[in-house]
Write a protein that holds these residues in place. Structure first.
Motif: not given
Length: 168
Positions: A13-16, A45-46, A57, A61, A95
């Motif tokens: 996942s990443s910030e979005h 994070r990816h 993303h 995400t 992940r």
């Protein structure tokens, strides 16, 4: 989805904006429970350096936002925005891979076991594999026996028609 904990093994996942804290909303992402089974740390994070070279993303995400994005647009965002299938739920990003096609099921099975141990109510799997994977089948059976609802893509290795609950 209020009070529901959803584990999501994927590419990370990443910030979005759809998954962050907002003026009137809390982030649905449980970063305190997140794990990276690729690097062996708590940061899911990816990794955009290897197979997942998209300049945006990644898959994890994007599918996370489909699951838990809040109702309407976040403050400051413009249309189009996504409302998730369970906008009041919480999500654990896990992940397990850099790609959505799995050649081995070891990290997926480990993530499923971790999700059960963390008390996840639902596990959402949007990945596929090319061969049957008995370790994944064992982990899925453990999750189902624990009362966890597993929502999986048709290509999830180890998933068989015998796992389908006729009452659902």
């Amino acid at each position: 989805g209020q009070g529901v904990l959803i584990a999501h093994p994927d590419t990370g996942s990443s910030e979005h904006p759809e998954l962050g804290d907002g003026l009137w909303q809390r982030s649905p992402v449980r970063w305190d429970l997140a794990r990276d089974f690729v690097d062996g740390d708590p940061d899911p994070r990816h990794d955009f350096s290897a197979l997942n070279r998209l300049p945006m993303h990644g898959h994890g995400t994007e599918t996370s936002s489909v699951i838990v994005s809040p109702l309407g647009c976040p403050v400051g965002a413009t249309e189009p925005c996504v409302t998730g299938a369970a906008p009041a739920a919480s999500l654990i990003p896990l992940r397990i891979s850099e790609a959505v096609i799995l050649l081995s099921g070891e990290r997926l099975a480990t993530a499923i076991d971790y999700a059960v141990d963390q008390g996840a109510h639902v596990i959402s799997i949007s990945l596929g594999g090319v061969t049957p994977m008995s370790r994944v089948e064992h982990a899925l059976r453990r999750a189902l026996d624990a009362g966890v609802i597993v929502v999986a893509a048709a290509g999830v290795p180890g998933w068989r028609a015998t796992h389908v609950d006729p009452m659902v």
